[in-house]
Design an enzyme around this catalytic site. Structure first.
Site, PDB file in Angstrom:
ATOM      1  N   GLU A  54       1.702  -3.746   5.827  1.00 50.05           N
ATOM      2  CA  GLU A  54       0.810  -3.388   4.717  1.00 50.05           C
ATOM      3  C   GLU A  54       1.190  -4.117   3.436  1.00 50.05           C
ATOM      4  OE1 GLU A  54       4.019  -0.121   4.818  1.00 50.05           O
ATOM      5  OE2 GLU A  54       3.025  -1.497   6.183  1.00 50.05           O
TER       6      GLU A  54
ATOM      7  N   ILE B 145       0.852  -1.195   0.000  1.00 50.09           N
ATOM      8  CA  ILE B 145       0.000   0.000   0.000  1.00 50.09           C
ATOM      9  C   ILE B 145       0.889   1.247   0.000  1.00 50.09           C
ATOM     10  CG2 ILE B 145      -1.837   1.236   1.191  1.00 50.09           C
ATOM     11  CD1 ILE B 145      -2.625  -1.382   2.510  1.00 50.09           C
TER      12      ILE B 145
END
Length: 328
Positions: A247, A205
């Protein structure tokens, strides 16, 4: 062996790289109902395993310890001197001692599971005795029968929970890193045997730290959960999706070549870019690698990670294949 280790609350044993027992503590001997360490030292560790657990040991423990130098919380069963199964969680680490490779292991009894099994067996014995009595105890029999069924169900549910916990990321519901690494090993071997490609995506991300810093971790967790859902829905039914850490996510695409892998990665990137996650919009960067002659688990991960770095370096919100780096 010093007295503290010999009487530690966990069973300890050390084996050679080929599996022969070099040392054990008294706790481990007591687990197996063995009187003297001489009965075990010098013998192969598989002599205290059932045929099924020998297969499990060969399939999972040896490959994992050779590849990663350690094993964490592997559910396993030994066979005691009285032939009873002894369920444990095994932790192991491979290291060098006196110029030789050794594997040090600690075995912890699965106490709760044993308690449920004992309760179940106790209820069953009571049922067998009560079924031989008069009709006056029929109501009691029915109650105990119900108790027995409930305990059996609790035991089954506990086993299922243990299996799920061992392979699932608790936040996103995707597979966890340990499960993914096992799948990567198996899928790579299958791709070699079947002469088919295997592609790997590493998804990260963009600017996720800003979300946590600005809106707090609950919002960050919500973004991770929703992104995992989109990833699972978009990657396709034959894909294997997992949370790799923080992430970062990974996707295995069996029998998908580099062109197909890039197309899938681009579709995932586009869907996530154009789907609001609550009141937030996020983008992802993706690194792609496809197996080649001589590819290993480590090389697939390393080259996909290099491709991910290229996506990040070139402005984020994009897909890069490791082949592009080779051409460059």
């Amino acid at each position: 062996m010093d007295n503290q280790l010999d009487c530690a609350p966990g069973g300890y044993f050390s084996i050679s790289e080929s599996g022969f027992v070099q040392s054990v503590n008294r706790t481990f001997l007591n687990m197996l109902g063995i009187q003297s360490a001489d009965e075990l030292i010098g013998r192969h560790i598989e002599t205290v395993m059932s045929p099924t657990n020998k297969i499990f040991f060969h399939t999972y423990f040896y490959p994992h310890i050779q590849l990663y130098q350690r094993v964490d919380e592997m559910y396993f069963s030994f066979r005691a001197a009285d032939k009873q199964s002894v369920p444990v969680l095994v932790n192991g680490i491979k290291q060098e001692r006196c110029g030789e490779a050794v594997i040090d292991c600690v075995a912890l009894l699965m106490r709760k599971r044993l308690e449920y099994e004992k309760d179940t067996l106790r209820s069953k014995r009571q049922l067998e005795e009560l079924y031989q009595t008069t009709r006056e105890v029929n109501n009691r029999l029915e109650a105990l029968h119900k108790e027995y069924e409930n305990k059996q169900q609790e035991l089954l549910e506990m086993n299922r929970s243990l299996e799920t916990l061992a392979s699932t990321d608790p936040l996103t519901g995707l597979h966890n890193r340990r499960f993914f690494e096992d799948c990567l090993r198996g899928e790579l071997l299958a791709s070699i045997d079947n002469n088919q490609p295997l592609s790997l995506l590493i998804v990260d991300i963009d600017h996720f730290k800003n979300i946590n810093d600005t809106y707090g971790h609950p919002v960050g967790d919500f973004v991770l959960i929703e992104l995992a859902r989109l990833l699972r829905e978009t990657a396709g039914p034959l894909s294997i999706c997992a949370r790799f850490g923080g992430e970062e996510f990974v996707v295995l695409l069996p029998a998908i070549d580099s062109e197909g892998a890039c197309a899938t990665a681009e579709q995932i990137r586009s869907v996530i870019e154009n789907t609001p996650l609550g009141t937030h919009r996020v983008t992802i960067s993706v690194g792609v690698e496809t197996s080649r002659s001589g590819s290993t688990e480590q090389s697939l991960l390393e080259r996909a990670d290099l491709a991910l770095y290229a996506s990040k370096s070139n402005g984020r919100n994009r897909v890069s294949h490791a082949e592009e780096l080779d051409k460059a």
